[in-house]
Scaffold this active site. Structure first.
Site, PDB file in Angstrom:
ATOM      1  N   ASP A  12    -106.735  32.143   5.990  1.00  0.00           N
ATOM      2  CA  ASP A  12    -104.907  31.575   5.226  1.00  0.00           C
ATOM      3  C   ASP A  12    -105.737  30.218   6.411  1.00  0.00           C
ATOM      4  O   ASP A  12    -106.727  30.278   7.353  1.00  0.00           O
ATOM      5  CB  ASP A  12    -103.816  32.073   6.471  1.00  0.00           C
ATOM      6  CG  ASP A  12    -102.861  31.060   6.246  1.00  0.00           C
ATOM      7  OD1 ASP A  12    -102.908  30.281   4.909  1.00  0.00           O
ATOM      8  OD2 ASP A  12    -101.834  31.060   6.718  1.00  0.00           O
ATOM      9  N   SER A  13    -105.202  28.982   6.109  1.00  0.00           N
ATOM     10  CA  SER A  13    -105.361  28.328   7.029  1.00  0.00           C
ATOM     11  C   SER A  13    -104.207  27.541   8.050  1.00  0.00           C
ATOM     12  O   SER A  13    -104.969  26.845   8.901  1.00  0.00           O
ATOM     13  CB  SER A  13    -104.751  26.645   6.204  1.00  0.00           C
ATOM     14  OG  SER A  13    -103.092  26.389   6.572  1.00  0.00           O
ATOM     15  N   CYS A  76    -102.726  32.008   1.411  1.00  0.00           N
ATOM     16  CA  CYS A  76    -103.291  31.045   1.646  1.00  0.00           C
ATOM     17  C   CYS A  76    -102.134  30.367   0.260  1.00  0.00           C
ATOM     18  O   CYS A  76    -102.766  30.420  -0.790  1.00  0.00           O
ATOM     19  CB  CYS A  76    -103.186  30.316   1.635  1.00  0.00           C
ATOM     20  SG  CYS A  76    -103.391  28.432   2.261  1.00  0.00           S
ATOM     21  N   ASN A  77    -101.149  29.792  -0.321  1.00  0.00           N
ATOM     22  CA  ASN A  77    -101.133  29.394  -1.858  1.00  0.00           C
ATOM     23  C   ASN A  77    -101.288  28.107  -2.446  1.00  0.00           C
ATOM     24  O   ASN A  77    -101.866  28.535  -3.120  1.00  0.00           O
ATOM     25  CB  ASN A  77     -99.048  29.197  -2.037  1.00  0.00           C
ATOM     26  CG  ASN A  77     -98.625  30.476  -1.448  1.00  0.00           C
ATOM     27  OD1 ASN A  77     -97.660  31.274  -0.427  1.00  0.00           O
ATOM     28  ND2 ASN A  77     -98.084  31.096  -2.537  1.00  0.00           N
ATOM     29  N   THR A  78    -101.346  27.471  -0.640  1.00  0.00           N
ATOM     30  CA  THR A  78    -102.236  26.242  -1.558  1.00  0.00           C
ATOM     31  C   THR A  78    -104.307  26.614  -2.180  1.00  0.00           C
ATOM     32  O   THR A  78    -104.655  26.513  -2.668  1.00  0.00           O
ATOM     33  CB  THR A  78    -103.012  24.975  -0.946  1.00  0.00           C
ATOM     34  OG1 THR A  78    -101.517  24.302  -0.202  1.00  0.00           O
ATOM     35  CG2 THR A  78    -103.190  24.210  -1.488  1.00  0.00           C
ATOM     36  N   CYS A 186     -94.562  30.286   0.722  1.00  0.00           N
ATOM     37  CA  CYS A 186     -95.388  29.790   0.995  1.00  0.00           C
ATOM     38  C   CYS A 186     -95.630  31.003   2.388  1.00  0.00           C
ATOM     39  O   CYS A 186     -94.183  31.942   2.828  1.00  0.00           O
ATOM     40  CB  CYS A 186     -94.940  28.843   1.815  1.00  0.00           C
ATOM     41  SG  CYS A 186     -96.252  28.474   3.503  1.00  0.00           S
ATOM     42  N   THR A 187     -97.137  31.490   2.953  1.00  0.00           N
ATOM     43  CA  THR A 187     -97.046  32.428   3.821  1.00  0.00           C
ATOM     44  C   THR A 187     -96.160  32.428   5.067  1.00  0.00           C
ATOM     45  O   THR A 187     -96.037  33.308   5.637  1.00  0.00           O
ATOM     46  CB  THR A 187     -98.379  33.273   4.041  1.00  0.00           C
ATOM     47  OG1 THR A 187     -99.221  32.409   4.002  1.00  0.00           O
ATOM     48  CG2 THR A 187     -98.740  34.040   2.110  1.00  0.00           C
ATOM     49  N   HIS A 188     -96.464  30.804   5.411  1.00  0.00           N
ATOM     50  CA  HIS A 188     -95.065  31.006   6.459  1.00  0.00           C
ATOM     51  C   HIS A 188     -94.285  31.601   6.958  1.00  0.00           C
ATOM     52  O   HIS A 188     -93.776  31.081   7.848  1.00  0.00           O
ATOM     53  CB  HIS A 188     -95.816  29.551   6.800  1.00  0.00           C
ATOM     54  CG  HIS A 188     -96.687  28.922   7.327  1.00  0.00           C
ATOM     55  ND1 HIS A 188     -98.779  29.501   6.419  1.00  0.00           N
ATOM     56  CD2 HIS A 188     -97.747  28.301   8.996  1.00  0.00           C
ATOM     57  CE1 HIS A 188     -99.544  28.241   8.096  1.00  0.00           C
ATOM     58  NE2 HIS A 188     -98.823  28.523   8.330  1.00  0.00           N
TER      59      HIS A 188
END
Length: 281
Positions: A12-13, A76-78, A186-188
């Site tokens: 992920d970012s 990460c969606n993006t 969003c995974t966040h």
């Protein structure tokens, strides 16, 4: 990797992918997890597609060289919208991406009003139009891309609670639309769920992609004959996450935060791949 437990790389970012890693661990307690966060490049929504592709492929390649894995999860969606074809061309390993859970949300909603929480970059992606047209064409889908949510989730891992009043203000469009189901796109965002519930108490269903990703990982491990090992809790005393790698500074007390999510971590590295050990738990 014979004799070793199945290993899954979760990328992920930032810290959002921890919500996905936790779901994978709950379903597959015998799997070893490596967590890789490109927080030096965070947030990806402000980067060009080419930069995201280059950073993801380079970092994942280096991580696999250091720690061979059975499956790669891009949590990460993006990144998932742009990098998956490039990763699949780079490696023969299975690659699992994440997309907003529009289909299960459409199955949950009663009043056919669905809120979609995502990053400002994600809500503008054409693939989102395609998901809604395919799976939720009969629903009123209210998209909300708020830049503060991801930052509040990152700060939460550092010990700062999200500002409830600002979050309430941010959720006003969903409240006014009367949605009964919200997609955490969003995974966040699952990290913020206690505060989101306070803000939107009338919402009956909160839907994210974590369970679907865990099921996909299980299916792929089954195809390779490694599912039984992944489902069997490990007898060793090492961490659930053998290493958590951060390309920037490691969040303070991130090992404690991960342990509270049910994931002990054997080693935390910051400024990876020129890594220094930040701590362990």
């Amino acid at each position: 990797m014979a004799g070793l437990p199945p290993r899954v790389l979760v990328f992920d970012s930032g810290v959002g992918g921890l919500s996905v890693a936790a779901r994978i661990h709950q379903s597959l307690p015998g799997a070893d997890l490596v967590y890789l966060a490109d927080n030096a490049g965070f947030p990806y929504g402000r980067q060009s597609e080419q930069v995201v592709i280059e950073r993801c492929c380079s970092l994942i390649r280096q991580s696999l060289q250091q720690s061979p894995c059975d499956i790669i999860v891009v949590a990460c969606n993006t990144a998932s919208t742009v990098v998956l074809p490039h990763l699949r061309a780079m490696t023969e390993l299975p690659v699992v991406g994440v997309v907003p859970a529009i289909k299960p949300a459409a199955a949950c909603t009663v009043n056919r009003r669905v809120g979609l929480l995502a990053t400002p970059a994600t809500v503008q992606r054409p693939y989102l139009d395609e998901l809604i047209a395919e799976f939720a064409s009969d629903c009123d889908v209210v998209r909300l891309g708020h830049p503060g949510l991801v930052c509040w989730a990152e700060q939460l891992v550092q010990g700062a609670e999200p500002p409830q009043d600002e979050l309430d203000e941010a959720m006003a469009p969903l409240r006014e639309a009367g949605v009964d189901t919200v997609v955490l796109g969003c995974t966040h965002y699952p990290l913020l769920l206690p505060w989101l519930r306070k803000s939107l108490p009338e919402v009956t269903a909160w839907v994210d992609s974590g369970d679907a990703i865990a099921r996909r990982v299980a299916f792929l491990l089954g195809e390779s004959g490694r599912l039984a090992a992944a489902e069997t809790p490990r007898a060793d005393t090492g961490g659930v996450v053998s290493e958590a790698r951060f390309t920037g500074d490691a969040p303070p007390d991130v090992a404690l935060f991960m342990a509270e999510m049910g994931m002990s971590v054997a080693r935390v590295c910051e400024h990876w791949p020129g890594a220094t050990t930040a701590g362990s738990a």
